[in-house]
Design a protein around this motif. Structure first.
Motif, PDB file in Angstrom:
ATOM      1  N   HIS A 166       0.981  -1.475  -0.129  1.00  0.00           N
ATOM      2  CA  HIS A 166      -0.114  -0.120   0.505  1.00  0.00           C
ATOM      3  C   HIS A 166       0.288   1.433   0.241  1.00  0.00           C
ATOM      4  CE1 HIS A 166      -2.267   3.741   1.365  1.00  0.00           C
ATOM      5  NE2 HIS A 166      -3.391   2.650   0.814  1.00  0.00           N
ATOM      6  N   THR A 191      -6.579  -1.287  -1.999  1.00  0.00           N
ATOM      7  CA  THR A 191      -7.746   0.029  -1.344  1.00  0.00           C
ATOM      8  C   THR A 191      -8.198  -0.049   0.411  1.00  0.00           C
ATOM      9  OG1 THR A 191     -10.516   0.780  -1.856  1.00  0.00           O
ATOM     10  CG2 THR A 191      -9.079  -1.678  -0.810  1.00  0.00           C
ATOM     11  N   GLY A 245     -10.991  -4.418   1.126  1.00  0.00           N
ATOM     12  CA  GLY A 245     -10.266  -3.514   1.464  1.00  0.00           C
ATOM     13  C   GLY A 245      -9.064  -4.149   2.974  1.00  0.00           C
ATOM     14  N   ASN A 272      -7.824  -6.406  -4.343  1.00  0.00           N
ATOM     15  CA  ASN A 272      -7.338  -5.099  -4.489  1.00  0.00           C
ATOM     16  C   ASN A 272      -5.953  -4.753  -4.994  1.00  0.00           C
ATOM     17  OD1 ASN A 272      -6.291  -4.043  -1.224  1.00  0.00           O
ATOM     18  ND2 ASN A 272      -7.816  -6.036  -1.359  1.00  0.00           N
TER      19      ASN A 272
END
Length: 300
Positions: A153, A191, A197, A246
């Motif tokens: 991320h 996300t 998520g 994701n």
């Protein structure tokens, strides 16, 4: 059989022979923001770390005769609450160095309520590598970023929220672009949306509640543009922690923007395999990534 075992041992010895060339403070004169962590940094379970309040970079450079000129800034995962520095950090850097690619492991500051902290460190790390590129034998146009899980991320945040440097800054490093030239994302959190998520990473990054502005800001599949760097994805279909969707949503957004991407979803592997060997086809991912670097002409 003996020859096979000998070859495996030689490969292991070769990879493990790479040691850190440099350890750098990301903010030697003090960071521009503070995560508020006052407790001492703690290592546990080998080289996992928590309570990180000072960012550092661990630089592994390849041998000159094997140098491809490429480099990767590596962001270990850990849900934005710890960092798995071994199989998602140092081990990856050593393997990259053995293949002629500089591996730079970033121990980034954890957020502890300040969502800007990790990406501030990661962007700075890319700038630092670019500033030192000539000295380190790196091509300044072949600097990528990698991340695993929540580190994915962070990497994808840099890849979608970069800038080309502030030419008006008094800080020479801040004048340099932090755009990665490519990305490597392993089973990444992408996300912050509830539908698919990883809520632990979300809470640790932006806190409790449902602040849509913050959620959308850090849902990186919504931030892809034609300038997003080419990306190589590795994940497993049986990942029970971070849904493969994701990566799939991010990949689809890249295709909509005509950005080169390659997505590998292995049947088995679970979550968090990194450089660990599982005696499964997923073990092949490093060589697949190396082949992709060649296909993208990042390395010859």
């Amino acid at each position: 059989m003996i020859k096979k075992i000998t070859l495996i041992l030689l490969v292991i010895i070769n990879v493990n022979s790479f040691a850190q060339d440099k350890i750098l403070k990301v903010w030697p004169n003090g960071a521009p923001n503070d995560n508020g962590m006052k407790e001492p940094e703690e290592k546990y379970d080998g080289v996992r770390v928590r309570n990180v309040s000072e960012a550092e970079m661990y630089v592994y450079l390849p041998e000159k005769e094997n140098n491809t000129g490429a480099a990767v800034v590596i962001c270990p995962g850990g849900g934005y609450v710890i960092e798995a520095m071994d199989h998602e950090g140092y081990d990856m850097a050593k393997w990259l160095a053995s293949k002629g690619v500089a591996g730079i492991v970033l121990k980034y500051r954890l957020p502890y309520g300040n969502h800007e902290i990790p990406s501030t460190d990661a962007k700075r790390a890319v700038r630092i590598v670019r500033k030192n590129a000539a000295e380190w034998g790196i091509n300044s146009e072949k600097i990528g970023i990698a991340g695993s899980s929540a580190g994915g991320h962070l990497a994808s945040t840099v890849g979608t929220h970069f800038d080309y440097g502030n030419k008006e800054s008094n800080d020479v490093i801040e004048q340099i672009s932090c755009r990665p030239d490519f990305m490597l994302l392993l089973y990444p959190v992408v996300t912050l949306r509830e539908a698919f998520g990883h809520m632990g990473s979300r809470v640790n990054l932006i806190g409790e509640g449902h602040d849509w502005k913050m959620i959308s800001e850090y849902s990186n599949e919504m931030k892809v543009t034609p300038e997003t760097p080419p990306t190589f994805f590795i994940l497993a279909d049986d990942d029970g922690a971070v849904p493969p969707r994701n990566s799939i949503e991010f990949y689809l957004a890249m295709k909509e923007n005509d950005v080169p991407a390659e997505l590998h979803i292995f049947k088995d592997g679970g979550h968090g395999f990194g450089m660990n060997k599982k005696d499964l086809p997923v073990d092949q991912w490093p060589e697949l990534f190396y082949s992709w670097l060649k296909a993208q002409k990042i390395i010859d």
